[in-house]
Design a protein around this motif. Structure first.
Motif, mmCIF file in Angstrom:
data_model
loop_
_atom_site.group_PDB
_atom_site.id
_atom_site.type_symbol
_atom_site.label_atom_id
_atom_site.label_comp_id
_atom_site.label_asym_id
_atom_site.label_seq_id
_atom_site.Cartn_x
_atom_site.Cartn_y
_atom_site.Cartn_z
ATOM 1 N N UNK A 11 0.838 -1.202 0.000
ATOM 2 C CA UNK A 11 0.000 0.000 0.000
ATOM 3 C C UNK A 11 0.869 1.246 0.000
ATOM 4 N N UNK A 12 0.350 2.319 -0.580
ATOM 5 C CA UNK A 12 1.025 3.610 -0.591
ATOM 6 C C UNK A 12 0.345 4.499 0.444
ATOM 7 N N UNK A 13 1.142 5.013 1.376
ATOM 8 C CA UNK A 13 0.627 5.876 2.438
ATOM 9 C C UNK A 13 1.087 7.305 2.162
ATOM 10 N N UNK A 14 0.148 8.229 2.193
ATOM 11 C CA UNK A 14 0.457 9.654 2.090
ATOM 12 C C UNK A 14 0.066 10.281 3.413
ATOM 13 N N UNK A 15 1.051 10.784 4.150
ATOM 14 C CA UNK A 15 0.802 11.371 5.463
ATOM 15 C C UNK A 15 1.339 12.792 5.492
ATOM 16 N N UNK A 16 0.587 13.680 6.088
ATOM 17 C CA UNK A 16 1.005 15.067 6.216
ATOM 18 C C UNK A 16 2.007 15.203 7.356
ATOM 19 N N UNK A 17 2.751 16.302 7.326
ATOM 20 C CA UNK A 17 3.690 16.602 8.406
ATOM 21 C C UNK A 17 2.941 16.561 9.727
ATOM 22 N N UNK A 18 3.538 15.969 10.728
ATOM 23 C CA UNK A 18 2.914 15.843 12.031
ATOM 24 C C UNK A 18 2.194 14.527 12.240
ATOM 25 N N UNK A 79 -4.057 8.566 9.553
ATOM 26 C CA UNK A 79 -3.393 8.743 8.258
ATOM 27 C C UNK A 79 -3.372 7.438 7.464
ATOM 28 N N UNK A 80 -3.430 6.313 8.157
ATOM 29 C CA UNK A 80 -3.429 5.014 7.483
ATOM 30 C C UNK A 80 -4.803 4.628 6.962
#
Length: 93
Positions: A11-18, A79-80
């Protein structure tokens, strides 16, 4: 776990800063921007506990740069929840 609602290897995870750290201790290391991570290891019990942080391993692909070496990350559970799944490669027999 085909069809699992929780994240899986690949899977590709895109998480913002923090919402992530490049270590196994969330309060230890500051992040360096938004994260684009291909998961290479997700513990079998990662979705079983209601914790804020989930430990995973993956390969980060910074925008416009080469992939970084595989590393440990902790990512906020929220975020996941929104992951990109790779396209199917064929039937699962």
């Amino acid at each position: 776990m085909i069809g699992s609602a929780f994240v899986q290897v690949g899977d590709i995870v895109n998480a913002e800063a923090g919402d992530y750290r490049r270590t196994r201790t969330p309060a230890y290391q500051d992040n360096m921007g938004d994260l684009h991570l291909r998961l290479t290891h997700v513990p079998m019990d990662a979705g079983a506990y209601d914790t804020e942080w989930v430990s995973v391993r993956g390969v980060e692909k910074p925008t416009g740069k080469p992939e970084l070496p595989e590393a440990d990350y902790v990512i906020r559970r929220r975020a996941l929840a929104d992951v990109e799944r790779p396209a199917p490669t064929g039937p699962d027999w």
